[in-house]
Design a protein around this motif. Structure first.
Motif, PDB file in Angstrom:
ATOM      1  N   ARG A   1      50.726  48.945  15.281  1.00  0.00           N
ATOM      2  CA  ARG A   1      51.949  47.904  15.583  1.00  0.00           C
ATOM      3  C   ARG A   1      50.970  46.377  14.807  1.00  0.00           C
ATOM      4  NH1 ARG A   1      55.006  49.426  19.265  1.00  0.00           N
ATOM      5  NH2 ARG A   1      54.889  51.478  20.639  1.00  0.00           N
ATOM      6  N   PRO A   2      52.412  45.782  15.150  1.00  0.00           N
ATOM      7  CA  PRO A   2      51.461  44.260  14.714  1.00  0.00           C
ATOM      8  C   PRO A   2      50.755  43.225  14.528  1.00  0.00           C
ATOM      9  CG  PRO A   2      54.560  44.994  14.325  1.00  0.00           C
ATOM     10  CD  PRO A   2      53.652  46.209  14.858  1.00  0.00           C
ATOM     11  N   VAL A   3      51.410  43.332  16.782  1.00  0.00           N
ATOM     12  CA  VAL A   3      49.904  43.059  16.904  1.00  0.00           C
ATOM     13  C   VAL A   3      48.712  43.626  16.930  1.00  0.00           C
ATOM     14  CG1 VAL A   3      51.263  41.929  18.900  1.00  0.00           C
ATOM     15  CG2 VAL A   3      50.386  44.489  19.118  1.00  0.00           C
ATOM     16  N   HIS A   4      48.458  44.663  16.486  1.00  0.00           N
ATOM     17  CA  HIS A   4      47.313  45.169  16.083  1.00  0.00           C
ATOM     18  C   HIS A   4      46.248  45.174  15.164  1.00  0.00           C
ATOM     19  CE1 HIS A   4      48.538  47.843  19.283  1.00  0.00           C
ATOM     20  NE2 HIS A   4      47.588  47.010  20.471  1.00  0.00           N
ATOM     21  N   LEU A   5      47.490  44.480  14.144  1.00  0.00           N
ATOM     22  CA  LEU A   5      46.986  44.042  12.764  1.00  0.00           C
ATOM     23  C   LEU A   5      46.086  42.192  13.280  1.00  0.00           C
ATOM     24  CD1 LEU A   5      49.852  44.811  10.142  1.00  0.00           C
ATOM     25  CD2 LEU A   5      47.745  46.010  10.818  1.00  0.00           C
TER      26      LEU A   5
ATOM     27  N   ASP B   1      56.426  47.032   2.816  1.00  0.00           N
ATOM     28  CA  ASP B   1      56.354  45.425   3.468  1.00  0.00           C
ATOM     29  C   ASP B   1      55.664  45.923   5.126  1.00  0.00           C
ATOM     30  OD1 ASP B   1      57.640  43.745   1.774  1.00  0.00           O
ATOM     31  OD2 ASP B   1      60.218  44.858   1.988  1.00  0.00           O
ATOM     32  N   ILE B   2      55.463  44.924   5.117  1.00  0.00           N
ATOM     33  CA  ILE B   2      54.147  45.938   6.685  1.00  0.00           C
ATOM     34  C   ILE B   2      54.700  43.726   7.363  1.00  0.00           C
ATOM     35  CG2 ILE B   2      52.465  47.206   6.332  1.00  0.00           C
ATOM     36  CD1 ILE B   2      51.032  45.376   6.320  1.00  0.00           C
ATOM     37  N   ILE B   3      54.357  43.848   8.605  1.00  0.00           N
ATOM     38  CA  ILE B   3      54.501  42.778   9.562  1.00  0.00           C
ATOM     39  C   ILE B   3      53.492  42.478  10.370  1.00  0.00           C
ATOM     40  CG2 ILE B   3      55.254  41.445  11.669  1.00  0.00           C
ATOM     41  CD1 ILE B   3      58.325  42.360   9.898  1.00  0.00           C
ATOM     42  N   GLY B   4      52.741  41.393  10.383  1.00  0.00           N
ATOM     43  CA  GLY B   4      51.204  41.108  11.528  1.00  0.00           C
ATOM     44  C   GLY B   4      51.492  40.302  11.869  1.00  0.00           C
TER      45      GLY B   4
ATOM     46  N   ASN C   1      42.851  44.432   8.461  1.00  0.00           N
ATOM     47  CA  ASN C   1      42.497  45.182   9.086  1.00  0.00           C
ATOM     48  C   ASN C   1      43.422  45.068  10.590  1.00  0.00           C
ATOM     49  OD1 ASN C   1      40.588  47.537   9.280  1.00  0.00           O
ATOM     50  ND2 ASN C   1      38.914  45.939   8.297  1.00  0.00           N
ATOM     51  N   PHE C   2      42.640  46.718  10.986  1.00  0.00           N
ATOM     52  CA  PHE C   2      43.223  46.664  12.292  1.00  0.00           C
ATOM     53  C   PHE C   2      41.890  48.168  13.318  1.00  0.00           C
ATOM     54  CE2 PHE C   2      45.252  49.502   9.154  1.00  0.00           C
ATOM     55  CZ  PHE C   2      44.383  51.278   9.574  1.00  0.00           C
ATOM     56  N   ASN C   3      42.277  47.942  14.603  1.00  0.00           N
ATOM     57  CA  ASN C   3      41.578  48.682  15.325  1.00  0.00           C
ATOM     58  C   ASN C   3      41.947  50.459  15.031  1.00  0.00           C
ATOM     59  OD1 ASN C   3      39.995  50.323  17.180  1.00  0.00           O
ATOM     60  ND2 ASN C   3      40.407  48.626  18.784  1.00  0.00           N
ATOM     61  N   PRO C   4      40.782  51.454  14.379  1.00  0.00           N
ATOM     62  CA  PRO C   4      41.546  52.585  14.240  1.00  0.00           C
ATOM     63  C   PRO C   4      42.019  53.176  15.910  1.00  0.00           C
ATOM     64  CG  PRO C   4      39.159  52.459  13.474  1.00  0.00           C
ATOM     65  CD  PRO C   4      39.547  50.584  14.427  1.00  0.00           C
ATOM     66  N   ALA C   5      41.328  52.752  16.569  1.00  0.00           N
ATOM     67  CA  ALA C   5      41.624  53.402  18.611  1.00  0.00           C
ATOM     68  C   ALA C   5      42.962  53.373  18.672  1.00  0.00           C
ATOM     69  CB  ALA C   5      40.913  52.771  19.257  1.00  0.00           C
ATOM     70  N   LEU C   6      43.715  51.775  18.258  1.00  0.00           N
ATOM     71  CA  LEU C   6      44.921  51.596  18.228  1.00  0.00           C
ATOM     72  C   LEU C   6      45.830  52.027  17.379  1.00  0.00           C
ATOM     73  CD1 LEU C   6      44.534  48.037  19.005  1.00  0.00           C
ATOM     74  CD2 LEU C   6      44.743  49.323  20.742  1.00  0.00           C
ATOM     75  N   ILE C   7      45.576  53.205  16.815  1.00  0.00           N
ATOM     76  CA  ILE C   7      46.499  53.463  15.321  1.00  0.00           C
ATOM     77  C   ILE C   7      47.634  54.673  16.056  1.00  0.00           C
ATOM     78  CG2 ILE C   7      45.806  52.670  13.579  1.00  0.00           C
ATOM     79  CD1 ILE C   7      44.706  55.208  12.683  1.00  0.00           C
ATOM     80  N   HIS C   8      48.511  55.239  15.407  1.00  0.00           N
ATOM     81  CA  HIS C   8      49.401  56.536  16.072  1.00  0.00           C
ATOM     82  C   HIS C   8      48.880  57.346  14.798  1.00  0.00           C
ATOM     83  CE1 HIS C   8      50.560  54.658  19.851  1.00  0.00           C
ATOM     84  NE2 HIS C   8      50.744  53.488  19.263  1.00  0.00           N
ATOM     85  N   LEU C   9      49.630  58.523  14.717  1.00  0.00           N
ATOM     86  CA  LEU C   9      49.168  59.585  14.123  1.00  0.00           C
ATOM     87  C   LEU C   9      50.853  59.985  13.795  1.00  0.00           C
ATOM     88  CD1 LEU C   9      45.713  61.027  13.094  1.00  0.00           C
ATOM     89  CD2 LEU C   9      46.937  58.830  12.139  1.00  0.00           C
ATOM     90  N   PHE C  10      51.314  60.073  12.949  1.00  0.00           N
ATOM     91  CA  PHE C  10      52.783  61.024  13.431  1.00  0.00           C
ATOM     92  C   PHE C  10      52.709  62.176  12.296  1.00  0.00           C
ATOM     93  CE2 PHE C  10      53.753  57.109  14.761  1.00  0.00           C
ATOM     94  CZ  PHE C  10      54.036  56.970  16.431  1.00  0.00           C
ATOM     95  N   ASN C  11      53.080  63.445  12.360  1.00  0.00           N
ATOM     96  CA  ASN C  11      53.683  64.758  11.783  1.00  0.00           C
ATOM     97  C   ASN C  11      54.313  63.865  11.268  1.00  0.00           C
ATOM     98  OD1 ASN C  11      54.469  66.393  10.361  1.00  0.00           O
ATOM     99  ND2 ASN C  11      53.766  68.005  11.941  1.00  0.00           N
ATOM    100  N   PRO C  12      55.113  64.386   9.691  1.00  0.00           N
ATOM    101  CA  PRO C  12      56.065  63.571   8.762  1.00  0.00           C
ATOM    102  C   PRO C  12      57.023  64.051   8.878  1.00  0.00           C
ATOM    103  CG  PRO C  12      54.717  63.916   7.457  1.00  0.00           C
ATOM    104  CD  PRO C  12      53.719  64.098   8.828  1.00  0.00           C
ATOM    105  N   GLU C  13      57.096  65.943   9.359  1.00  0.00           N
ATOM    106  CA  GLU C  13      57.941  66.505   8.760  1.00  0.00           C
ATOM    107  C   GLU C  13      58.489  66.841  10.816  1.00  0.00           C
ATOM    108  OE1 GLU C  13      56.334  70.051   7.252  1.00  0.00           O
ATOM    109  OE2 GLU C  13      56.190  68.591   5.626  1.00  0.00           O
ATOM    110  N   THR C  14      57.433  66.991  11.339  1.00  0.00           N
ATOM    111  CA  THR C  14      58.478  67.289  13.209  1.00  0.00           C
ATOM    112  C   THR C  14      58.354  65.571  13.767  1.00  0.00           C
ATOM    113  OG1 THR C  14      56.102  67.280  13.938  1.00  0.00           O
ATOM    114  CG2 THR C  14      56.970  68.715  13.515  1.00  0.00           C
TER     115      THR C  14
END
Lengths: 392, 301
Positions: free
Chosen positions: A315-319, A350-353, A374-387
């Motif tokens: 999320r932009p706020v987490h950057l 392109d990204i937004i912070g 940088n960002f706090n890794p605890a706040l990131i999300h991982l998505f399976n690109p297929e599903t």
């Protein structure tokens, strides 16, 4: 007051016939179901829609245009036939019950006030139809007018009111009769931005005074987040996620929800690698390796995740802008007052912070300057690109 | 209007002048063939005039009008005219609204088909229609007598148009068939234009079909109703061609209408002044009734 239960609701518009009818009756253009599935039986507007709405709950249906949210609401109201599935209001199965017998009230997007009746008569109409005694009608209309602050306009015709006042009358008309369920179809979308914020706050206040079940349709995720006890996010006729505002924001179920909820939109980094190293996981992205938090490791391990390609969402706020980290170039920096929106470019993406302006040296974030984020890794999300599902 | 005031004066003047220039051809015909004859009609009604056929016109003041109200044939024509209006207007209104309500939300093809059927008598030449009706009413070989006798409804042939008892009603029946087309077309479009969400709002508010009609649709189509009321009324007041073709006012003046009697007086008896006086009276009646209807109708809104 009543619960509402939708069981596997489905809506199909039969092919050509409805299209013609729609055009003739001047249906609103945004109802175009362009991105919906066209099957042999017709255009599928809503499917597999199951939802339990508790008594006095405020549920918001949200999604982009044509996602089926309005259709769902209109099925609850009885204005659209339900193709398949079951709809209960209270304990009563109401699939084949006429709108007038469902004891619901509805606020329409264009207010739909009766133009030839005064504000008072508009609000009294449903009570008159129910043969409520005159004195009681009078008391209820005046009470509702009091709550909504429209007492002085009771003698006027809707024509003589501003948009915000008409909106209040429309809400007043819905609340005078203590409906079991109060349905609202994008009630604020015809108002200007300032009025919309004001009415939104008033709806929250109103909610505390009126004990009924609310179903609210909007395409505006701010309204959804601020008003709803629970949010139902829809796309192309399918429910994407049901949850409290906090849940859908913090744990978006899939890529769509992650991108839809939150402004500016979540940043997505495609083609990152999830790697398993012993008992822990890490993500390789933009040439760096990011270790994940204990909680994330636990969830990934529980799901039995293996090495795979993932889409990372931040999320932009987490950057944060830091002294070292990922190098990016600022294309545009927007000063919003207390915060700053930085439109950056990293390796062509392109990204937004969003960073707070307090104590910030504005020179370091000028257009075109080189920064590290940088960002706090605890706040990131991982998505399976297929599903497209969230892995954590 | 508001936006016009912000334009420069010269620009407004230029637009006004070109506007009048565009109007000029139409205005010329309107003044020559509508306003001037109307004026002449009122003017000659004060004269004993035969349009220079035998003698010159003589000014006689209100004598024509005085004569009118002691003329038994005129009073009879006036009564017949009012019977036609009082019967045909309500029947046309109710019937056309009923048909329009039934067909307006049918599939497009059906709506168009019905609209076409009811509009056919309007576009068919009234002479052609009348000739067919005349055949149907015929004393010897008309279809009404044929069916009536075969179905046992009547014992012997009825001379529909030759009998004072039936003649006026036969004319009213034909008038009805040619009068409902326009109102049905107008009502279908008016009902189709009623805001769908208003109807839905009323349904959610608890209204049944008739309550939706009374409280939402009816007020919404009020302007159309008013318009139909007035055109139907004027149309009925001015019923002429039917009479001229079928009965010429007979038998024994039982089907005289004011319009027909005006024609008869002016062009058969060559009493132009007297005929024009009747025309003025008819004009006043229609104007007053229209004004009253507008007043009543617009006070609702």
């Amino acid at each position: 007051m009543a619960s509402v239960k939708l069981v596997n609701i489905k809506k199909v518009y039969p092919n050509t016939e409805t299209k013609k009818k729609k055009v003739k009756k001047g249906e609103q253009p945004e109802e175009k179901k362009v991105n919906l599935q066209i099957t042999d039986e017709g255009v599928v507007a809503v499917q597999e829609f199951s939802l339990d709405i508790a008594d006095r709950e405020f549920v918001v249906l949200v999604g982009p245009s044509g996602c089926g949210k309005s259709t769902t609401l209109r099925m609850i109201a009885g204005l659209e036939e339900i193709t398949a599935g079951e709809l209960y209001i209270g304990d009563r199965l109401v699939n084949d019950v006429a709108p007038k017998d469902r004891d619901i009230a509805m606020v329409f997007q264009n207010y739909a006030l009766y133009p030839h009746m005064s504000v008072y008569d508009n609000m009294a109409f449903s009570l008159k139809l129910r043969k409520t005694p005159k004195a009681e009608i009078d008391a209820k209309v005046k009470e509702a007018a009091e709550i909504l602050g429209i007492t002085e306009y009771l003698d006027r015709k809707p024509k003589a009111l501003s948009g915000g006042q008409r909106q209040r009358v429309a809400i007043g008309r819905a609340i005078v009769r203590d409906p079991k369920v109060l349905l609202m179809d994008e009630p604020l979308s015809n108002l200007d931005a300032k009025l919309r914020n004001q009415m939104r706050a008033e709806l929250i206040k109103l909610r505390q005074r009126i004990t009924t079940t609310f179903v609210y349709v909007t395409h505006d995720q701010t309204e959804a987040m601020t008003l709803g006890d629970r949010i139902v996010i829809m796309r192309d006729g399918y429910i994407q996620q049901i949850g409290t505002p906090q849940e859908v924001f913090q744990h978006p179920h899939n890529l769509f929800v992650a991108g839809f909820i939150g402004t500016p939109q979540m940043n997505f980094f495609n083609n990152c690698k999830l790697v398993k190293e012993g008992n822990t996981y890490a993500v390789e992205m933009l040439g760096k390796k990011v270790a994940l938090s204990a909680e994330q490791n636990q969830k990934l391990a529980a799901a039995g995740a293996a090495d795979q390609t993932v889409t990372v969402g931040v999320r932009p706020v987490h950057l944060d802008i830091t002294n070292e980290g990922f190098a990016a170039k600022i294309d545009v920096s927007e000063m919003m007052g207390s915060e700053m929106h930085l439109h950056m470019n990293i390796e062509g993406q392109d990204i937004i912070g969003i960073i707070p302006t307090a104590g910030l040296d504005l020179n370091t974030v000028k257009n075109g300057s080189q920064v590290f984020f940088n960002f706090n890794p605890a706040l990131i999300h991982l998505f399976n690109p297929e599903t497209e599902l969230n892995l954590i | 209007m508001g936006s016009k005031t912000s334009l420069s004066k010269a620009l407004v003047r230029r637009e006004t002048i070109s506007g009048y220039l565009f109007m000029l051809p139409c205005l010329f015909f309107f003044l020559t063939f509508v306003i001037y004859p109307m004026f002449m009609c009122v003017f000659t009604s004060f004269f004993d005039s035969n349009m220079g056929k035998n003698t010159t016109d003589v000014f006689i003041g209100l004598a024509n009008y005085r004569e009118l109200f002691s003329d038994r044939i005129f009073l009879g024509a006036l009564r017949n005219t009012f019977v036609i209006v009082l019967v045909s207007v309500p029947v046309v209104m109710v019937f056309s609204l009923w048909v329009a309500s039934a067909i307006y939300d049918m599939p497009m093809v059906l709506t168009s088909a019905f609209r076409c059927i009811f509009y056919l008598p309007v576009v068919t030449g009234s002479v052609a229609v009348t000739v067919v009706w005349k055949w149907m009413y015929n004393n010897y070989y008309g279809i009404f007598n044929f069916l009536g006798k075969n179905l046992g409804l009547i014992d012997k042939n009825i001379n529909w148009l030759g009998d004072e008892k039936y003649a006026l009603w036969c004319i009213i029946l034909i008038l009805l068939t040619t009068s409902v087309g326009q109102p049905i077309v107008l009502y279908v479009s008016a009902l189709g234009n009623v805001d769908k969400t208003l109807i839905e709002a009323a349904e959610v508010d608890g209204a049944n079909r008739s309550q939706v009609f009374r409280n939402v649709k009816w007020p919404q189509i009020m302007p159309t109703t008013l318009y139909i009321l007035i055109i139907t009324m004027i149309n009925s007041f001015q019923c002429f061609a039917l009479i001229q073709l079928l009965t010429s006012g007979g038998p024994n003046h039982s089907t005289d209408t004011i319009m027909y009697y005006i024609y008869y007086t002016a062009f058969k008896l060559y009493r132009y002044g007297y005929g024009n006086a009747m025309g003025v009276v008819l004009m006043i009646i229609i104007a007053v009734l229209s004004a009253v209807q507008f007043k009543l109708g617009s006070s609702d809104n």
